[in-house]
Write an enzyme that holds these catalytic residues in place. Structure first.
Site, PDB file in Angstrom:
ATOM      1  N   GLU A 146      -7.778  65.050 120.878  1.00 44.75           N
ATOM      2  CA  GLU A 146      -7.798  66.454 121.282  1.00 44.75           C
ATOM      3  C   GLU A 146      -9.269  66.835 121.382  1.00 44.75           C
ATOM      4  OE1 GLU A 146      -5.463  68.706 118.517  1.00 44.75           O
ATOM      5  OE2 GLU A 146      -3.700  67.444 118.739  1.00 44.75           O
ATOM      6  N   ARG A 191      -2.536  51.828 125.130  1.00 41.36           N
ATOM      7  CA  ARG A 191      -1.343  52.071 125.946  1.00 41.36           C
ATOM      8  C   ARG A 191      -1.624  52.282 127.424  1.00 41.36           C
ATOM      9  NH1 ARG A 191       1.685  56.298 122.252  1.00 41.36           N
ATOM     10  NH2 ARG A 191       2.877  56.608 124.139  1.00 41.36           N
ATOM     11  N   ARG A 221       8.297  67.415 121.133  1.00 35.62           N
ATOM     12  CA  ARG A 221       7.057  67.352 120.357  1.00 35.62           C
ATOM     13  C   ARG A 221       7.257  67.981 118.988  1.00 35.62           C
ATOM     14  NH1 ARG A 221       6.370  64.083 124.324  1.00 35.62           N
ATOM     15  NH2 ARG A 221       4.204  63.517 124.597  1.00 35.62           N
TER      16      ARG A 221
END
Length: 268
Positions: A3, A108, A257
Site C-alpha cells: 500500500e 505472483r 475482502r
DNA sequence: TCGGTTGTTATTGT
DNA sequence: GACAATAACAACCG
C-alpha cells in the site's frame, strides 16, 4: 501487499540506489513484465534517472530527457538490491554502477512495469484520475471527496480515484484507531469521525513507513518463522483480544475482502 | 482439495 | 445511474 507505506519505503530505497545513474546491464527474466516491448524497457533502464517519485501505490521513476518508468507492485511485487541478478521470483534485473543489482521480484506476476515517453506518465489514466494523497486533508475535504455517496466508507477509501494509496489493511487499522464500524456508509458518518479519520491517515502511514524502513520490505505472510511479526493492531487478528479494550476481534467480509474490527471500540 | 491472501478491473446483477 | 458482488489475473501456503 504494498500500500502507500510500502511503496514509499521502496521509493526511498530506489532513490538511494538509482538516482543520478543508469543501468549498465539489463536482464529481462520474464517477458510478461516488459509488456511486449523488452527493447523499450531496456532502453529506458539505460537512461539516467532524474528522480524517483511515488503517487498513490505507484512508483514513478523519472528519466532524463523526460521519459519515465512506472512500477506497480500489485500484490507481491517489490524491488530489492541483490548481489546476484536472479534471486527467487526475479522478473527483471538491472545493474547500476556503484550499487548491486536491482531486481524486480514478483512471486505472483501481477505487477507491471510501464515505459512512458516525455509527458506521458502524468496523462496515464490511473495517475491522471487519482484522488489526492491522504496527507493534509480535513474532515471537510473527506466529506467533499465522498460527496453524496451511499457506498461504504471502506469502498470509497479503497477507490484510488477518490483518495490515493489506501489499501485493505489500512482500512482495518484506520477504522479501529478512529472508531468507525466497518459497514459504515459514507453519508451517515458524522463530521467528528471524518475529521478524526483525516487526521489519522498521515499519522498511520508515517508510523508504518518508519517501522517498515529496511532494504527489503517483508509483506504480511512472508518470512514467517524469520521473526517477522504482524505489526498491526487488528489486521489478521481474528479471535485475539483488542489491544485497547480486550474484546475479541472479529472479521467481516465485503466483496471478498476481509475487514477486522473490535465490536466494542467500533460499535454500529 | 479447498480457502484464503494482497490490488485492480471486467463482468454481471440488483 | 448507483451500487455491490464475483471472478479473474498467478502463485503459494496450510
Amino acid at each position: 501487499m504494498p500500500e502507500l507505506a510500502e511503496v514509499e519505503v521502496a521509493r526511498r530505497n530506489v532513490a538511494r540506489w538509482w538516482e543520478g545513474r543508469e543501468a549498465a546491464e539489463v536482464i529481462v527474466h520474464d517477458a510478461k513484465v516488459a509488456g511486449g516491448d523488452a527493447a523499450a524497457l531496456e532502453r529506458a533502464l539505460r537512461t539516467r534517472v532524474a528522480s524517483v517519485d511515488r503517487r498513490g501505490k505507484h512508483l514513478i521513476v523519472r528519466l532524463e530527457r523526460g521519459g519515465a518508468l512506472m512500477f506497480h507492485f500489485r500484490m507481491t511485487g517489490k524491488i530489492v538490491s541483490s548481489p546476484t541478478p536472479e534471486p527467487r521470483f526475479a522478473r527483471l534485473a538491472w545493474r547500476v554502477p556503484g550499487a548491486d543489482w536491482l531486481v524486480f521480484k514478483d512471486q505472483r506476476r501481477l505487477g507491471e512495469v510501464l515505459v512512458f515517453g516525455p509527458g506521458e506518465v502524468d496523462a496515464h489514466e490511473p495517475i491522471a484520475q487519482m484522488g489526492p494523497e491522504p496527507y493534509g486533508l480535513t474532515g471537510e475535504d473527506l466529506s467533499g471527496l465522498f460527496g453524496e455517496s451511499r457506498r461504504r466508507v471502506k469502498d470509497l477509501l479503497l477507490d484510488q480515484r477518490v483518495i490515493a494509496g489506501v489499501g485493505n489493511i489500512a482500512v482495518s487499522e484506520l477504522f479501529w484507531r478512529v472508531g468507525i464500524t466497518p459497514e459504515a456508509r459514507a453519508h451517515t458518518v458524522d463530521a467528528a469521525l471524518l475529521a478524526a479519520l483525516a487526521a489519522e491517515m498521515p499519522a498511520y502511514f508515517d508510523w508504518l513507513v518508519a517501522g517498515q524502513m529496511a532494504d527489503e520490505i517483508m509483506y504480511m505472510g512472508e518470512a514467517e518463522g524469520a521473526g517477522a511479526e504482524n505489526p498491526f493492531d487488528v489486521y489478521a487478528r481474528e479471535g485475539e483480544p483488542c489491544p485497547r479494550c480486550g474484546a475479541e476481534i472479529e472479521r467481516v467480509v465485503f466483496g471478498g475482502r476481509s475487514t477486522y474490527h473490535c465490536p466494542a471500540c467500533q460499535p454500529k
